[in-house]
Scaffold this motif. Structure first.
Motif, mmCIF file in Angstrom:
data_model
loop_
_atom_site.group_PDB
_atom_site.id
_atom_site.type_symbol
_atom_site.label_atom_id
_atom_site.label_comp_id
_atom_site.label_asym_id
_atom_site.label_seq_id
_atom_site.Cartn_x
_atom_site.Cartn_y
_atom_site.Cartn_z
ATOM 1 N N THR A 142 24.506 -10.259 -23.982
ATOM 2 C CA THR A 142 25.438 -9.480 -24.812
ATOM 3 C C THR A 142 26.720 -9.102 -24.078
ATOM 4 N N ASP A 143 26.769 -9.337 -22.761
ATOM 5 C CA ASP A 143 27.911 -8.873 -21.976
ATOM 6 C C ASP A 143 28.271 -9.918 -20.934
ATOM 7 N N GLY A 144 29.532 -10.019 -20.614
ATOM 8 C CA GLY A 144 29.978 -10.935 -19.563
ATOM 9 C C GLY A 144 30.504 -12.240 -20.131
ATOM 10 N N GLY A 145 30.759 -13.177 -19.225
ATOM 11 C CA GLY A 145 31.333 -14.465 -19.591
ATOM 12 C C GLY A 145 30.428 -15.348 -20.425
ATOM 13 N N PHE A 146 29.127 -15.099 -20.396
ATOM 14 C CA PHE A 146 28.181 -15.927 -21.138
ATOM 15 C C PHE A 146 27.632 -15.200 -22.359
ATOM 16 N N ALA A 147 28.331 -14.170 -22.826
ATOM 17 C CA ALA A 147 27.901 -13.405 -23.996
ATOM 18 C C ALA A 147 27.697 -14.330 -25.185
ATOM 19 N N GLY A 148 26.599 -14.108 -25.913
ATOM 20 C CA GLY A 148 26.281 -14.931 -27.080
ATOM 21 C C GLY A 148 25.295 -16.036 -26.780
ATOM 22 N N MET A 149 25.119 -16.396 -25.498
ATOM 23 C CA MET A 149 24.170 -17.452 -25.132
ATOM 24 C C MET A 149 22.762 -16.878 -25.042
ATOM 25 N N SER A 150 21.776 -17.741 -25.241
ATOM 26 C CA SER A 150 20.377 -17.338 -25.140
ATOM 27 C C SER A 150 19.751 -17.937 -23.898
ATOM 28 N N GLY A 151 18.715 -17.272 -23.419
ATOM 29 C CA GLY A 151 18.003 -17.754 -22.243
ATOM 30 C C GLY A 151 16.590 -17.204 -22.219
ATOM 31 N N THR A 152 15.843 -17.618 -21.204
ATOM 32 C CA THR A 152 14.451 -17.207 -21.045
ATOM 33 C C THR A 152 14.309 -16.389 -19.773
ATOM 34 N N VAL A 153 13.580 -15.274 -19.853
ATOM 35 C CA VAL A 153 13.355 -14.415 -18.685
ATOM 36 C C VAL A 153 12.420 -15.136 -17.722
ATOM 37 N N SER A 154 12.886 -15.345 -16.467
ATOM 38 C CA SER A 154 12.050 -16.019 -15.471
ATOM 39 C C SER A 154 11.544 -15.058 -14.395
ATOM 40 N N GLU A 155 12.268 -13.982 -14.132
ATOM 41 C CA GLU A 155 11.863 -12.972 -13.158
ATOM 42 C C GLU A 155 12.323 -11.611 -13.628
ATOM 43 N N ILE A 156 11.540 -10.568 -13.259
ATOM 44 C CA ILE A 156 11.890 -9.194 -13.621
ATOM 45 C C ILE A 156 11.919 -8.367 -12.341
ATOM 46 N N THR A 181 21.034 -3.941 -19.318
ATOM 47 C CA THR A 181 22.017 -3.585 -20.332
ATOM 48 C C THR A 181 22.866 -4.773 -20.778
ATOM 49 N N GLN A 182 22.773 -5.908 -20.079
ATOM 50 C CA GLN A 182 23.575 -7.081 -20.422
ATOM 51 C C GLN A 182 22.847 -8.037 -21.351
ATOM 52 N N VAL A 183 21.596 -7.743 -21.667
ATOM 53 C CA VAL A 183 20.820 -8.620 -22.545
ATOM 54 C C VAL A 183 20.113 -7.806 -23.612
ATOM 55 N N GLU A 184 19.691 -8.504 -24.665
ATOM 56 C CA GLU A 184 18.854 -7.869 -25.694
ATOM 57 C C GLU A 184 17.801 -8.881 -26.127
ATOM 58 N N LYS A 185 16.695 -8.378 -26.617
ATOM 59 C CA LYS A 185 15.614 -9.260 -27.047
ATOM 60 C C LYS A 185 16.042 -10.009 -28.291
#
Length: 187
Positions: A142-156, A181-185
């Motif tokens: 949701t934030d930064g240069g790649f806002a709008g792209m989707s991805g998969t959580v690999s590490e927490i 704060t830069q991502v949402e589910k």
């Protein structure tokens, strides 16, 4: 005037704010606010994701308890506190066999400093995530240069409140470290 000390008052769980308001009203009505200058409910701020939106809410650190700064040297003060709607009584001396004679025991200064420190930190700090992310979960940036792209959580990284997210860029998988704060589910 005697000495002001910190005490723990038990209240009906889930009704701490209501009990605090009643308590402050009663103390004001009886002109006892100088004998009980502070009534606190220790809370922390957390945020949660609902319907793709971040919402900040307060969560009680100690459900069912209110902290008060009071001078109980006057007989009427503790009676007014314990007779307030929503208040069960003081957290007190467990050695007493008679519950009616349960004498309020003040908090040790180190406990008070720890509790007040947590409350002060909560006001200054960014809210923490209530429902953390899960490995393999699909998230949207949701934030930064790649806002709008989707991805998969690999590490927490729970202690740092960060995630490693694998994003496909030009057909290649690229790991990115992002704040909570830069991502949402993804829904």
């Amino acid at each position: 005037m005697g000495e002001l000390k910190w005490y723990v008052v038990r209240s009906v769980s889930g009704q701490e704010k209501k009990a605090k308001n009643y308590l402050e009203t009663e103390l004001g009505r009886h002109n006892l606010t100088e004998l009980v200058p502070q009534v606190l409910i220790p809370v922390e701020k957390v945020f949660e994701m609902r319907n793709g939106k971040k919402r900040v809410r307060e969560r009680n650190l100690y459900p069912g308890y209110i902290i008060i700064h009071a001078d109980l040297g006057h007989g009427e003060v503790d009676h007014i506190i314990t007779s307030t709607p929503g208040v069960i009584g003081f957290l007190g001396d467990k050695d007493k066999k008679d519950a009616a004679n349960n004498k309020p025991v003040p908090l040790h200064i180190t406990e008070v400093n720890r509790i007040l420190g947590i409350v002060d930190e909560a006001e200054e700090q960014v809210a923490t995530l209530d429902k953390p992310y899960v490995m393999g979960e699909l998230v949207k940036i949701t934030d930064g240069g790649f806002a709008g792209m989707s991805g998969t959580v690999s590490e927490i990284f729970e202690e740092r409140k960060k995630l490693n997210v694998i994003v496909k860029i030009f057909g290649r998988s690229q790991p990115m470290e992002l704040n909570y704060t830069q991502v949402e589910k993804e829904s």
